[in-house]
Design a protein around this motif. Structure first.
Motif: not given
Length: 256
Positions: A160, A208, A164, A240, A235-236, A232, A206, A104
Protein backbone atom coordinates in the motif's frame (compact mmCIF):
# COMPACT_ATOMS: atom_id res chain seq x y z
CA UNK A 1 -17.00 17.38 1.65
CA UNK A 2 -13.29 17.19 2.51
CA UNK A 3 -12.07 14.39 4.76
CA UNK A 4 -11.75 15.44 8.39
CA UNK A 5 -8.55 14.12 9.96
CA UNK A 6 -8.12 13.92 13.71
CA UNK A 7 -4.56 14.56 14.89
CA UNK A 8 -3.91 13.16 18.37
CA UNK A 9 -2.34 15.96 20.41
CA UNK A 10 0.42 15.84 23.00
CA UNK A 11 0.39 17.46 26.44
CA UNK A 12 2.88 20.08 27.61
CA UNK A 13 2.68 20.76 31.34
CA UNK A 14 4.65 23.97 30.78
CA UNK A 15 7.30 25.68 32.85
CA UNK A 16 4.72 28.17 34.07
CA UNK A 17 2.54 25.26 35.27
CA UNK A 18 -0.14 25.92 32.66
CA UNK A 19 -0.83 22.62 30.91
CA UNK A 20 -1.43 22.82 27.17
CA UNK A 21 -2.28 20.41 24.39
CA UNK A 22 -0.19 20.92 21.26
CA UNK A 23 0.60 19.48 17.86
CA UNK A 24 3.27 20.46 15.37
CA UNK A 25 2.03 22.93 12.75
CA UNK A 26 3.55 20.93 9.90
CA UNK A 27 1.20 17.98 10.51
CA UNK A 28 -1.78 20.31 10.11
CA UNK A 29 -0.30 22.00 7.03
CA UNK A 30 0.43 18.64 5.38
CA UNK A 31 -3.15 17.45 5.85
CA UNK A 32 -4.55 20.75 4.57
CA UNK A 33 -2.23 20.71 1.55
CA UNK A 34 -3.53 17.26 0.60
CA UNK A 35 -7.15 18.44 0.68
CA UNK A 36 -8.11 17.33 4.19
CA UNK A 37 -9.41 19.26 7.17
CA UNK A 38 -7.10 18.79 10.19
CA UNK A 39 -8.62 18.78 13.68
CA UNK A 40 -6.67 18.44 16.93
CA UNK A 41 -7.85 15.63 19.22
CA UNK A 42 -7.23 16.43 22.92
CA UNK A 43 -6.39 13.22 24.76
CA UNK A 44 -8.52 13.90 27.84
CA UNK A 45 -10.22 10.58 28.55
CA UNK A 46 -11.42 7.62 26.52
CA UNK A 47 -15.10 8.59 26.59
CA UNK A 48 -14.45 12.10 25.28
CA UNK A 49 -11.93 10.82 22.76
CA UNK A 50 -14.41 8.27 21.40
CA UNK A 51 -16.97 10.99 20.74
CA UNK A 52 -14.39 13.02 18.85
CA UNK A 53 -13.09 9.95 17.01
CA UNK A 54 -16.57 9.09 15.73
CA UNK A 55 -16.70 12.45 13.94
CA UNK A 56 -13.38 11.92 12.16
CA UNK A 57 -12.82 10.38 8.72
CA UNK A 58 -9.21 9.46 9.46
CA UNK A 59 -6.67 9.55 12.28
CA UNK A 60 -3.07 10.77 12.34
CA UNK A 61 -0.66 9.81 15.12
CA UNK A 62 2.28 12.20 15.33
CA UNK A 63 5.76 12.03 16.85
CA UNK A 64 6.59 12.62 20.50
CA UNK A 65 8.09 10.98 23.57
CA UNK A 66 8.97 7.34 24.06
CA UNK A 67 6.48 4.49 24.41
CA UNK A 68 6.54 3.00 27.91
CA UNK A 69 8.34 -0.38 27.67
CA UNK A 70 5.87 -1.91 30.11
CA UNK A 71 3.41 -1.79 27.21
CA UNK A 72 5.43 -4.50 25.44
CA UNK A 73 6.58 -6.48 28.47
CA UNK A 74 10.02 -4.98 29.09
CA UNK A 75 11.73 -3.06 31.86
CA UNK A 76 13.17 0.39 31.15
CA UNK A 77 16.85 0.70 30.26
CA UNK A 78 18.95 3.76 31.23
CA UNK A 79 18.82 5.13 27.66
CA UNK A 80 15.02 5.30 27.64
CA UNK A 81 13.76 8.85 27.15
CA UNK A 82 10.71 10.55 28.62
CA UNK A 83 7.59 8.45 28.19
CA UNK A 84 4.05 9.66 27.55
CA UNK A 85 1.95 6.99 29.21
CA UNK A 86 -1.34 8.86 28.89
CA UNK A 87 -0.73 9.02 25.13
CA UNK A 88 0.10 5.32 25.07
CA UNK A 89 -3.26 4.43 26.59
CA UNK A 90 -5.42 6.70 24.46
CA UNK A 91 -3.53 6.21 21.18
CA UNK A 92 -3.84 2.44 21.67
CA UNK A 93 -7.60 3.03 21.90
CA UNK A 94 -7.56 5.07 18.67
CA UNK A 95 -5.69 2.28 16.88
CA UNK A 96 -8.08 -0.35 18.18
CA UNK A 97 -11.11 1.63 17.00
CA UNK A 98 -9.57 2.33 13.60
CA UNK A 99 -8.91 -1.37 13.08
CA UNK A 100 -12.46 -2.26 14.07
CA UNK A 101 -14.02 0.44 11.88
CA UNK A 102 -11.69 0.20 8.87
CA UNK A 103 -10.94 3.89 9.40
CA UNK A 104 -7.72 5.11 7.69
CA UNK A 105 -4.85 5.85 10.05
CA UNK A 106 -1.41 7.31 9.37
CA UNK A 107 1.18 6.78 12.13
CA UNK A 108 4.36 8.91 12.05
CA UNK A 109 7.57 8.42 14.10
CA UNK A 110 6.33 7.67 17.64
CA UNK A 111 3.11 6.78 15.85
CA UNK A 112 4.65 3.78 14.05
CA UNK A 113 6.11 2.62 17.36
CA UNK A 114 2.82 2.67 19.29
CA UNK A 115 1.17 1.13 16.23
CA UNK A 116 3.55 -1.82 16.38
CA UNK A 117 2.95 -2.20 20.11
CA UNK A 118 -0.82 -2.16 19.51
CA UNK A 119 -0.38 -5.21 17.26
CA UNK A 120 1.67 -7.03 19.91
CA UNK A 121 5.14 -6.04 18.71
CA UNK A 122 8.18 -4.77 20.62
CA UNK A 123 10.62 -1.87 20.30
CA UNK A 124 14.27 -1.09 20.65
CA UNK A 125 14.17 1.30 23.58
CA UNK A 126 17.34 2.88 22.20
CA UNK A 127 18.88 1.84 18.88
CA UNK A 128 22.45 2.76 19.80
CA UNK A 129 22.28 0.80 23.06
CA UNK A 130 20.45 -2.28 21.79
CA UNK A 131 21.16 -2.54 18.06
CA UNK A 132 24.00 -0.19 17.04
CA UNK A 133 24.29 -0.04 13.26
CA UNK A 134 26.57 2.92 12.66
CA UNK A 135 23.80 4.95 11.05
CA UNK A 136 22.82 8.05 13.02
CA UNK A 137 19.03 7.99 13.30
CA UNK A 138 19.00 11.38 15.06
CA UNK A 139 20.97 13.17 12.37
CA UNK A 140 18.20 15.54 11.27
CA UNK A 141 17.68 16.60 14.88
CA UNK A 142 21.39 17.21 15.35
CA UNK A 143 21.61 19.42 12.27
CA UNK A 144 18.82 21.62 13.60
CA UNK A 145 16.91 21.22 10.34
CA UNK A 146 13.95 18.85 10.57
CA UNK A 147 13.80 18.42 6.79
CA UNK A 148 17.49 17.44 6.56
CA UNK A 149 17.87 14.21 4.55
CA UNK A 150 19.68 11.69 6.74
CA UNK A 151 19.52 8.51 4.67
CA UNK A 152 17.51 6.57 2.11
CA UNK A 153 14.64 4.17 2.71
CA UNK A 154 13.80 1.19 0.51
CA UNK A 155 10.12 0.44 -0.17
CA UNK A 156 8.67 -3.01 -0.82
CA UNK A 157 6.95 -3.05 -4.20
CA UNK A 158 3.28 -4.02 -4.35
CA UNK A 159 2.50 -2.69 -0.88
CA UNK A 160 0.00 0.00 0.00
CA UNK A 161 2.87 2.34 0.77
CA UNK A 162 4.45 1.71 -2.61
CA UNK A 163 1.14 2.24 -4.41
CA UNK A 164 0.75 5.51 -2.53
CA UNK A 165 4.15 7.03 -3.30
CA UNK A 166 5.17 5.12 -6.48
CA UNK A 167 8.86 4.97 -5.57
CA UNK A 168 11.13 2.08 -4.56
CA UNK A 169 13.67 4.24 -2.75
CA UNK A 170 13.09 7.56 -1.05
CA UNK A 171 15.19 10.19 0.76
CA UNK A 172 14.10 10.62 4.38
CA UNK A 173 14.83 12.71 7.43
CA UNK A 174 15.55 10.96 10.74
CA UNK A 175 14.76 12.10 14.30
CA UNK A 176 14.32 8.99 16.44
CA UNK A 177 16.20 6.78 18.85
CA UNK A 178 13.57 4.05 19.22
CA UNK A 179 12.51 1.66 16.47
CA UNK A 180 10.54 -1.50 15.77
CA UNK A 181 12.23 -4.69 17.01
CA UNK A 182 9.72 -7.56 16.76
CA UNK A 183 6.94 -6.83 14.28
CA UNK A 184 3.39 -7.09 15.60
CA UNK A 185 1.06 -9.80 14.30
CA UNK A 186 -1.03 -8.47 11.44
CA UNK A 187 1.53 -5.90 10.31
CA UNK A 188 3.64 -6.22 7.16
CA UNK A 189 7.04 -4.58 6.90
CA UNK A 190 7.09 -2.25 3.90
CA UNK A 191 10.21 -0.12 4.33
CA UNK A 192 13.79 -0.33 5.66
CA UNK A 193 16.61 2.12 6.20
CA UNK A 194 20.06 1.46 4.78
CA UNK A 195 21.15 -0.33 7.96
CA UNK A 196 18.14 -2.67 8.03
CA UNK A 197 16.10 -0.83 10.68
CA UNK A 198 12.37 -1.21 9.99
CA UNK A 199 10.99 2.17 8.95
CA UNK A 200 7.54 1.43 7.50
CA UNK A 201 4.74 -1.04 8.20
CA UNK A 202 1.11 -1.45 7.22
CA UNK A 203 -1.90 -3.51 8.21
CA UNK A 204 -2.03 -6.75 6.26
CA UNK A 205 -5.81 -6.52 5.90
CA UNK A 206 -7.75 -4.17 3.64
CA UNK A 207 -7.53 -1.35 6.18
CA UNK A 208 -5.51 1.75 5.20
CA UNK A 209 -3.36 1.69 8.33
CA UNK A 210 0.19 2.81 7.52
CA UNK A 211 3.13 3.59 9.77
CA UNK A 212 6.30 5.42 8.75
CA UNK A 213 9.31 6.20 10.92
CA UNK A 214 10.49 9.40 9.24
CA UNK A 215 8.67 12.74 9.23
CA UNK A 216 6.93 13.27 5.86
CA UNK A 217 5.12 16.32 7.24
CA UNK A 218 8.48 18.09 7.05
CA UNK A 219 9.18 16.93 3.48
CA UNK A 220 5.99 17.26 1.41
CA UNK A 221 6.83 20.72 0.06
CA UNK A 222 10.09 19.54 -1.53
CA UNK A 223 9.68 15.78 -2.02
CA UNK A 224 6.91 14.39 -4.20
CA UNK A 225 6.77 11.03 -2.42
CA UNK A 226 5.76 12.71 0.86
CA UNK A 227 3.09 14.80 -0.86
CA UNK A 228 1.70 11.65 -2.49
CA UNK A 229 1.55 9.86 0.85
CA UNK A 230 -0.69 12.51 2.41
CA UNK A 231 -2.83 12.70 -0.73
CA UNK A 232 -3.34 8.93 -0.68
CA UNK A 233 -4.31 9.08 2.99
CA UNK A 234 -6.89 11.81 2.34
CA UNK A 235 -8.32 10.00 -0.71
CA UNK A 236 -8.81 6.83 1.29
CA UNK A 237 -10.32 8.69 4.23
CA UNK A 238 -12.79 10.40 1.88
CA UNK A 239 -13.62 7.14 0.14
CA UNK A 240 -14.28 5.24 3.37
CA UNK A 241 -16.31 8.11 4.84
CA UNK A 242 -18.50 8.35 1.75
CA UNK A 243 -19.01 4.61 1.74
CA UNK A 244 -20.11 4.64 5.38
CA UNK A 245 -22.37 7.66 4.92
CA UNK A 246 -23.10 8.69 1.31
CA UNK A 247 -25.25 11.61 2.51
CA UNK A 248 -22.75 13.02 5.02
CA UNK A 249 -22.59 16.81 5.40
CA UNK A 250 -20.65 19.27 7.51
CA UNK A 251 -23.36 18.84 10.12
CA UNK A 252 -21.81 15.51 11.01
CA UNK A 253 -19.08 17.45 12.78
CA UNK A 254 -21.45 18.99 15.28
CA UNK A 255 -23.96 16.21 15.84
CA UNK A 256 -25.15 15.56 19.40
Amino acid sequence: MSAVIGIALSLDTGKNKIARFYGGLQYFRAIRSAGGVPVGLPLLDEHTLRQAYDRMDGILLMGGGDVAPQRYGEKPIPELGDVEEYRDELELALIRWAREDNKPLLAICRGIQILNVAYGGTLYQDIDAQNPTGLDHRLSTKTGKRSYIAHKMSIQEGTRLYRSILEKEIPVNSMHHQAIKDVGKGLAVTGWSEDGIIEAVEDESNSWIVGIQCHPEELWEEHLWAKRLFESFIREASFQANRRNPDRTIGALVKD
